[in-house]
Every structure is written in structure tokens, then in C-alpha cells.
Design a protein around this motif. Sequence first.
Motif, short mmCIF file in Angstrom:
data_model
loop_
_atom_site.label_atom_id
_atom_site.label_comp_id
_atom_site.label_asym_id
_atom_site.label_seq_id
_atom_site.Cartn_x
_atom_site.Cartn_y
_atom_site.Cartn_z
N MET A 58 10.58 -11.03 2.84
CA MET A 58 9.26 -11.17 3.46
C MET A 58 8.49 -12.27 2.73
O MET A 58 8.75 -12.52 1.56
N PRO A 59 7.54 -12.89 3.42
CA PRO A 59 6.71 -13.90 2.75
C PRO A 59 5.69 -13.23 1.82
O PRO A 59 5.49 -12.02 1.87
N ILE A 60 5.06 -14.03 1.01
CA ILE A 60 3.99 -13.66 0.07
C ILE A 60 4.53 -12.81 -1.08
O ILE A 60 4.46 -13.22 -2.22
N MET A 61 5.07 -11.64 -0.80
CA MET A 61 5.68 -10.80 -1.83
C MET A 61 6.85 -10.05 -1.18
O MET A 61 6.64 -9.28 -0.25
N ASP A 62 8.06 -10.30 -1.68
CA ASP A 62 9.23 -9.68 -1.05
C ASP A 62 9.40 -8.22 -1.48
O ASP A 62 8.68 -7.71 -2.34
N GLY A 63 10.35 -7.56 -0.86
CA GLY A 63 10.57 -6.15 -1.11
C GLY A 63 11.02 -5.83 -2.52
O GLY A 63 10.64 -4.81 -3.09
N LEU A 64 11.84 -6.71 -3.12
CA LEU A 64 12.30 -6.46 -4.49
C LEU A 64 11.15 -6.51 -5.49
O LEU A 64 11.14 -5.78 -6.47
N GLU A 65 10.19 -7.38 -5.25
CA GLU A 65 9.01 -7.46 -6.12
C GLU A 65 8.05 -6.31 -5.83
O GLU A 65 7.41 -5.76 -6.73
N THR A 66 7.96 -5.91 -4.59
CA THR A 66 7.02 -4.88 -4.18
C THR A 66 7.47 -3.48 -4.58
O THR A 66 6.65 -2.64 -4.96
N LEU A 67 8.76 -3.22 -4.51
CA LEU A 67 9.30 -1.89 -4.76
C LEU A 67 8.84 -1.28 -6.09
O LEU A 67 8.29 -0.17 -6.10
N PRO A 68 9.02 -1.95 -7.23
CA PRO A 68 8.58 -1.32 -8.48
C PRO A 68 7.06 -1.16 -8.56
O PRO A 68 6.57 -0.23 -9.21
N ARG A 69 6.34 -2.01 -7.88
CA ARG A 69 4.87 -1.89 -7.87
C ARG A 69 4.43 -0.67 -7.07
O ARG A 69 3.47 0.01 -7.43
N ILE A 70 5.14 -0.40 -5.97
CA ILE A 70 4.85 0.82 -5.20
C ILE A 70 5.13 2.04 -6.07
O ILE A 70 4.32 2.96 -6.14
N LYS A 71 6.28 2.04 -6.74
CA LYS A 71 6.65 3.18 -7.57
C LYS A 71 5.67 3.36 -8.73
O LYS A 71 5.40 4.49 -9.12
N ALA A 72 5.12 2.27 -9.26
CA ALA A 72 4.13 2.38 -10.34
C ALA A 72 2.82 2.98 -9.82
O ALA A 72 2.19 3.78 -10.51
N LEU A 73 2.43 2.58 -8.61
CA LEU A 73 1.19 3.11 -8.01
C LEU A 73 1.34 4.55 -7.56
O LEU A 73 0.40 5.34 -7.63
N SER A 74 2.53 4.87 -7.05
CA SER A 74 2.74 6.17 -6.42
C SER A 74 4.18 6.64 -6.70
O SER A 74 5.06 6.49 -5.85
N PRO A 75 4.42 7.20 -7.87
CA PRO A 75 5.79 7.56 -8.28
C PRO A 75 6.51 8.52 -7.33
O PRO A 75 7.74 8.49 -7.25
N LEU A 76 5.79 9.35 -6.60
CA LEU A 76 6.44 10.31 -5.70
C LEU A 76 6.77 9.73 -4.33
O LEU A 76 7.50 10.35 -3.55
N THR A 77 6.24 8.55 -4.03
CA THR A 77 6.54 7.91 -2.75
C THR A 77 8.00 7.47 -2.73
O THR A 77 8.49 6.85 -3.67
N LYS A 78 8.68 7.81 -1.65
CA LYS A 78 10.09 7.43 -1.47
C LYS A 78 10.15 6.13 -0.69
O LYS A 78 9.37 5.93 0.26
N VAL A 79 11.06 5.24 -1.07
CA VAL A 79 11.18 3.94 -0.42
C VAL A 79 12.59 3.76 0.14
O VAL A 79 13.56 3.89 -0.59
N ILE A 80 12.64 3.46 1.43
CA ILE A 80 13.90 3.12 2.10
C ILE A 80 13.87 1.62 2.36
O ILE A 80 12.93 1.12 2.98
N ILE A 81 14.87 0.92 1.88
CA ILE A 81 14.97 -0.53 2.09
C ILE A 81 15.79 -0.79 3.35
O ILE A 81 16.85 -0.18 3.55
N ILE A 82 15.27 -1.67 4.20
CA ILE A 82 16.04 -2.12 5.36
C ILE A 82 16.20 -3.63 5.23
O ILE A 82 15.26 -4.34 4.91
N THR A 83 17.42 -4.11 5.42
CA THR A 83 17.65 -5.54 5.27
C THR A 83 18.93 -5.97 5.96
O THR A 83 19.85 -5.18 6.12
N ALA A 84 18.96 -7.23 6.34
CA ALA A 84 20.18 -7.83 6.88
C ALA A 84 20.94 -8.54 5.76
O ALA A 84 22.07 -8.96 5.94
N TYR A 85 20.29 -8.68 4.59
CA TYR A 85 20.85 -9.47 3.49
C TYR A 85 20.92 -8.64 2.23
O TYR A 85 20.03 -8.70 1.40
N LEU A 86 21.97 -7.86 2.08
CA LEU A 86 22.06 -7.06 0.87
C LEU A 86 23.40 -7.33 0.19
O LEU A 86 24.44 -6.90 0.66
#
Length: 129
Positions: A58-86
Motif C-alpha cells: 500500500m502507499p504511504i505506509m505498507d502493511g509490514l510497517e503498519t502491523l507492529p504499530r497496530i499490535k503496539a496500539l492494540s495488542p489483542l487485535t488480530k491481524v489477517i494479511i492479504i496479499t498477492a506478493y508473499l
Amino acid sequence: MSSPAKVLIVDDETGVRLLLELVFREEGYQVAAAANGLEALQKVRSFQPDIVIMDIKMPIMDGLETLPRIKALSPLTKVIIITAYLEATTMKQVWERGASGFLYKPFDLRDIKMAVRRLVEERDQAYGT
């Protein structure tokens, strides 16, 4: 009975966002959406999702950069990654940064609904509801 889970959809592709918003609203979830990682972090603060479904590229901030920030803000939030490029190295980073699952694009709607349902069931069992 537990409250409906909150699902945040994060993808820069408008069509994917709209489709998943519609699908999960029809499933009875509360839904919000964001077009990039920066918007996602704002939504995590205000919406407090139980589950985030997020693209990596994604532009501006990609999922790899965003993921740990989400977990830091909300440790109980579960994250499912969707991608064509893994790639193997990216997959390792996804798990290390706290993802609860991933799906390849194009994904089957049954698979993504099942993944979310499983995480909601885990949430409900953890809270004894």
C-alpha cells in the motif's frame, strides 16, 4: 451473547475494500475501512477493531510497517494479511510482527469469512462468552 466483532479492512484497492465491507456487514460485523497504513492506525485508535484484514503493498505506509504499530496500539487485535506478493522472507516477517493469519489474493470469500469467524470464536472463548 457477545457483541458483534469489529472488523477493519485496510487495502488501497477500492474494489477490495468495498467488497469486504459489504461481505462483513452482511455477516453482522461492525465494519470500518482504511486505504493505507496511516489511516489504519487512526482507525485502530478510534474504532478499536477486534480484527484487521490488511494488504501488504500500500502507499504511504505498507502493511509490514503498519502491523507492529497496530499490535503496539492494540495488542489483542488480530491481524489477517492479504496479499498477492508473499515471499518466504516476507511471510517470516508477517509472523514475527504479530499476524494471526494470511491469505493470498485473489482470495476465496469463504476462506476469509472462515478465518474471521475463527478469530471471533477465539475472542469469545477468551472472554468466556
